[in-house]
Design a protein around this motif. Structure first.
Motif, PDB file in Angstrom:
ATOM      1  N   ALA A 159      32.783   6.565 -34.562  1.00  0.00           N
ATOM      2  CA  ALA A 159      32.338   7.780 -33.885  1.00  0.00           C
ATOM      3  C   ALA A 159      33.097   8.974 -34.452  1.00  0.00           C
ATOM      4  O   ALA A 159      34.306   8.902 -34.686  1.00  0.00           O
ATOM      5  CB  ALA A 159      32.595   7.654 -32.386  1.00  0.00           C
ATOM      6  N   PRO A 160      32.381  10.086 -34.684  1.00  0.00           N
ATOM      7  CA  PRO A 160      33.058  11.265 -35.231  1.00  0.00           C
ATOM      8  C   PRO A 160      33.943  11.943 -34.190  1.00  0.00           C
ATOM      9  O   PRO A 160      33.816  11.699 -32.997  1.00  0.00           O
ATOM     10  CB  PRO A 160      31.893  12.172 -35.635  1.00  0.00           C
ATOM     11  N   LYS A 161      34.845  12.778 -34.684  1.00  0.00           N
ATOM     12  CA  LYS A 161      35.575  13.691 -33.810  1.00  0.00           C
ATOM     13  C   LYS A 161      34.691  14.914 -33.626  1.00  0.00           C
ATOM     14  O   LYS A 161      34.096  15.396 -34.590  1.00  0.00           O
ATOM     15  CB  LYS A 161      36.910  14.074 -34.423  1.00  0.00           C
ATOM     16  N   ILE A 162      34.624  15.398 -32.400  1.00  0.00           N
ATOM     17  CA  ILE A 162      33.674  16.468 -32.090  1.00  0.00           C
ATOM     18  C   ILE A 162      34.433  17.678 -31.558  1.00  0.00           C
ATOM     19  O   ILE A 162      35.335  17.535 -30.728  1.00  0.00           O
ATOM     20  CB  ILE A 162      32.635  15.959 -31.048  1.00  0.00           C
ATOM     21  N   GLU A 163      34.046  18.862 -32.060  1.00  0.00           N
ATOM     22  CA  GLU A 163      34.648  20.107 -31.560  1.00  0.00           C
ATOM     23  C   GLU A 163      34.311  20.267 -30.088  1.00  0.00           C
ATOM     24  O   GLU A 163      33.166  20.092 -29.689  1.00  0.00           O
ATOM     25  CB  GLU A 163      34.110  21.312 -32.354  1.00  0.00           C
ATOM     26  N   GLU A 164      35.318  20.612 -29.287  1.00  0.00           N
ATOM     27  CA  GLU A 164      35.066  20.789 -27.849  1.00  0.00           C
ATOM     28  C   GLU A 164      34.445  22.151 -27.583  1.00  0.00           C
ATOM     29  O   GLU A 164      34.711  23.095 -28.287  1.00  0.00           O
ATOM     30  CB  GLU A 164      36.359  20.628 -27.070  1.00  0.00           C
ATOM     31  N   PRO A 199      39.615  18.759 -32.612  1.00  0.00           N
ATOM     32  CA  PRO A 199      38.388  18.082 -32.176  1.00  0.00           C
ATOM     33  C   PRO A 199      38.706  16.832 -31.371  1.00  0.00           C
ATOM     34  O   PRO A 199      39.757  16.221 -31.543  1.00  0.00           O
ATOM     35  CB  PRO A 199      37.684  17.735 -33.486  1.00  0.00           C
ATOM     36  N   LYS A 200      37.777  16.481 -30.486  1.00  0.00           N
ATOM     37  CA  LYS A 200      37.982  15.363 -29.569  1.00  0.00           C
ATOM     38  C   LYS A 200      37.324  14.105 -30.150  1.00  0.00           C
ATOM     39  O   LYS A 200      36.224  14.183 -30.703  1.00  0.00           O
ATOM     40  CB  LYS A 200      37.328  15.719 -28.227  1.00  0.00           C
ATOM     41  N   GLN A 201      38.003  12.993 -30.054  1.00  0.00           N
ATOM     42  CA  GLN A 201      37.469  11.741 -30.572  1.00  0.00           C
ATOM     43  C   GLN A 201      36.249  11.295 -29.765  1.00  0.00           C
ATOM     44  O   GLN A 201      36.328  11.161 -28.550  1.00  0.00           O
ATOM     45  CB  GLN A 201      38.545  10.649 -30.529  1.00  0.00           C
ATOM     46  N   GLY A 202      35.144  11.053 -30.428  1.00  0.00           N
ATOM     47  CA  GLY A 202      33.941  10.558 -29.766  1.00  0.00           C
ATOM     48  C   GLY A 202      34.050   9.072 -29.453  1.00  0.00           C
ATOM     49  O   GLY A 202      34.920   8.378 -29.977  1.00  0.00           O
ATOM     50  N   ASN A 203      33.161   8.606 -28.589  1.00  0.00           N
ATOM     51  CA  ASN A 203      33.133   7.203 -28.171  1.00  0.00           C
ATOM     52  C   ASN A 203      31.850   6.567 -28.720  1.00  0.00           C
ATOM     53  O   ASN A 203      30.776   7.147 -28.618  1.00  0.00           O
ATOM     54  CB  ASN A 203      33.155   7.147 -26.642  1.00  0.00           C
ATOM     55  N   ILE A 204      31.981   5.387 -29.288  1.00  0.00           N
ATOM     56  CA  ILE A 204      30.834   4.741 -29.939  1.00  0.00           C
ATOM     57  C   ILE A 204      29.712   4.454 -28.926  1.00  0.00           C
ATOM     58  O   ILE A 204      28.534   4.467 -29.266  1.00  0.00           O
ATOM     59  CB  ILE A 204      31.284   3.451 -30.681  1.00  0.00           C
ATOM     60  N   MET A 205      30.109   4.238 -27.671  1.00  0.00           N
ATOM     61  CA  MET A 205      29.101   3.876 -26.662  1.00  0.00           C
ATOM     62  C   MET A 205      28.260   5.074 -26.227  1.00  0.00           C
ATOM     63  O   MET A 205      27.249   4.901 -25.541  1.00  0.00           O
ATOM     64  CB  MET A 205      29.763   3.212 -25.464  1.00  0.00           C
ATOM     65  N   SER A 206      28.674   6.273 -26.612  1.00  0.00           N
ATOM     66  CA  SER A 206      27.817   7.418 -26.310  1.00  0.00           C
ATOM     67  C   SER A 206      26.730   7.579 -27.380  1.00  0.00           C
ATOM     68  O   SER A 206      25.802   8.368 -27.223  1.00  0.00           O
ATOM     69  CB  SER A 206      28.652   8.689 -26.170  1.00  0.00           C
ATOM     70  N   PHE A 207      26.842   6.823 -28.476  1.00  0.00           N
ATOM     71  CA  PHE A 207      25.829   6.873 -29.547  1.00  0.00           C
ATOM     72  C   PHE A 207      24.909   5.658 -29.508  1.00  0.00           C
ATOM     73  O   PHE A 207      23.718   5.768 -29.746  1.00  0.00           O
ATOM     74  CB  PHE A 207      26.512   6.945 -30.913  1.00  0.00           C
ATOM     75  N   PHE A 208      25.498   4.495 -29.253  1.00  0.00           N
ATOM     76  CA  PHE A 208      24.725   3.253 -29.240  1.00  0.00           C
ATOM     77  C   PHE A 208      24.686   2.725 -27.817  1.00  0.00           C
ATOM     78  O   PHE A 208      25.724   2.607 -27.166  1.00  0.00           O
ATOM     79  CB  PHE A 208      25.368   2.207 -30.153  1.00  0.00           C
ATOM     80  N   LYS A 209      23.516   2.394 -27.362  1.00  0.00           N
ATOM     81  CA  LYS A 209      23.357   1.925 -25.983  1.00  0.00           C
ATOM     82  C   LYS A 209      23.429   0.407 -25.937  1.00  0.00           C
ATOM     83  O   LYS A 209      23.190  -0.277 -26.925  1.00  0.00           O
ATOM     84  CB  LYS A 209      22.006   2.405 -25.406  1.00  0.00           C
ATOM     85  N   LYS A 210      23.713  -0.082 -24.731  1.00  0.00           N
ATOM     86  CA  LYS A 210      23.776  -1.532 -24.533  1.00  0.00           C
ATOM     87  C   LYS A 210      22.432  -2.168 -24.878  1.00  0.00           C
ATOM     88  O   LYS A 210      21.388  -1.662 -24.482  1.00  0.00           O
ATOM     89  CB  LYS A 210      24.123  -1.862 -23.075  1.00  0.00           C
ATOM     90  N   ALA A 211      22.493  -3.247 -25.608  1.00  0.00           N
ATOM     91  CA  ALA A 211      21.258  -3.922 -26.033  1.00  0.00           C
ATOM     92  C   ALA A 211      20.637  -4.660 -24.851  1.00  0.00           C
ATOM     93  O   ALA A 211      21.329  -5.100 -23.962  1.00  0.00           O
ATOM     94  CB  ALA A 211      21.570  -4.884 -27.161  1.00  0.00           C
TER      95      ALA A 211
END
Lengths: 257, 14
Positions: free
Chosen positions: A252-257, B2-14
């Motif tokens: 997952a990318p780092k995203i600007e807040e 920048p804030k680290q994103g979470n993989i589960m916000s991109f891919f949904k539960k199968a």
């Protein structure tokens, strides 16, 4: 009953070294398609997807779909006991609570059985949609490893930008900044040394270098790595596993807040 | 930062 015989056992050893630092416990899924794994790291920032197709095994018997929970650190300890030239066979009974790794030396004069306890793992399987990526970069895996290692001595975050000029890896830290630009280069003696940049749209994304460095543990598996980028999606860092499959890391990318 | 994103916000539960 499951019995998978892999003549090039070193591939499985390398696969474990590529994922054991990212994921502690994971379910290996066995079906007629192949031997696969999908798992996230404990902070749900990265996901690894492994596929070893059934055709890549010398012998592949999987009577029914089986999911085997394994501690990857323990599995790695066992596979380290196999020689690099050994043939590895994975055996398990339906509903059993152990898996056996059998190692045969190429001359058949040493045969070892290692039985490992399985574990129940409550993992969430995620659906990974097929995507059109804005940019796809293919480069020598050793070059990518070098770039990630070098940049992580300067900063924590890498910005990967693809433009018509090439692909740029940038970082910044307390001591200064660094920029590494690679241009497309296909005029090489060996195709695996090429840098191929396929840009449909320019893209620029930020990622944690700690994870990128972890992905480069897969470097011994493949001479090349493919990095697929889209502004809306996690990056995909893919290493082919010989002719039989792949390891794909999603970050997952780092995203600007 | 920048804030680290979470993989589960991109891919949904199968």
């Amino acid at each position: 009953m499951l019995e998978l015989r892999l003549v090039q056992g070193s591939l499985l050893k390398k696969v474990l070294e590529s994922i054991k630092d990212l994921v502690n416990d994971a379910n290996f899924d066995c079906s007629s398609t192949g031997f696969s794994l999908q798992a996230m790291d404990s902070s749900h920032v990265a996901l690894v997807s492994l596929l070893l197709r059934s055709e890549g095994f010398e012998h592949y018997r999987c009577d029914r779909n089986l999911s085997m929970g394994m501690n990857l650190g323990n599995m790695s300890k066992m596979l380290k006991c196999a020689g690099n030239d050994d043939i590895i066979t994975i055996k398990a009974d339906d509903g059993g609570d152990t898996v056996t790794f059998m190692f045969e030396s190429p001359t058949q004069d040493k045969i070892a059985d290692f039985e490992m306890k399985l574990m129940d793992i409550d993992s969430e399987h995620l659906g990974i949609p097929d995507a059109e990526y804005h940019s796809i970069v293919r480069m020598p895996s050793s070059e990518f490893q070098r770039i990630c290692k070098d940049l992580s001595t300067i900063g924590d975050t890498v910005v990967i930008s693809v433009t018509k000029e090439g692909v740029k890896f940038s970082t910044a830290g307390d001591i200064g900044t660094a920029n590494i630009v690679l241009r497309q280069n296909t005029t090489v003696d060996k195709p695996e040394d090429a840098i191929v940049i396929e840009m449909n749209e320019p893209v620029s994304l930020s990622f944690a270098l700690r994870y990128m460095n972890s992905f480069t543990k897969a470097t011994p598996l493949s001479d090349t790595v493919t990095i697929s980028l889209s502004s809306e999606l996690p990056v995909v860092v893919e290493y082919k596993v010989a002719e039989m499959g792949y390891i794909r890391y999603y970050l997952a990318p780092k995203i600007e807040e | 930062d920048p804030k680290q994103g979470n993989i589960m916000s991109f891919f949904k539960k199968a």
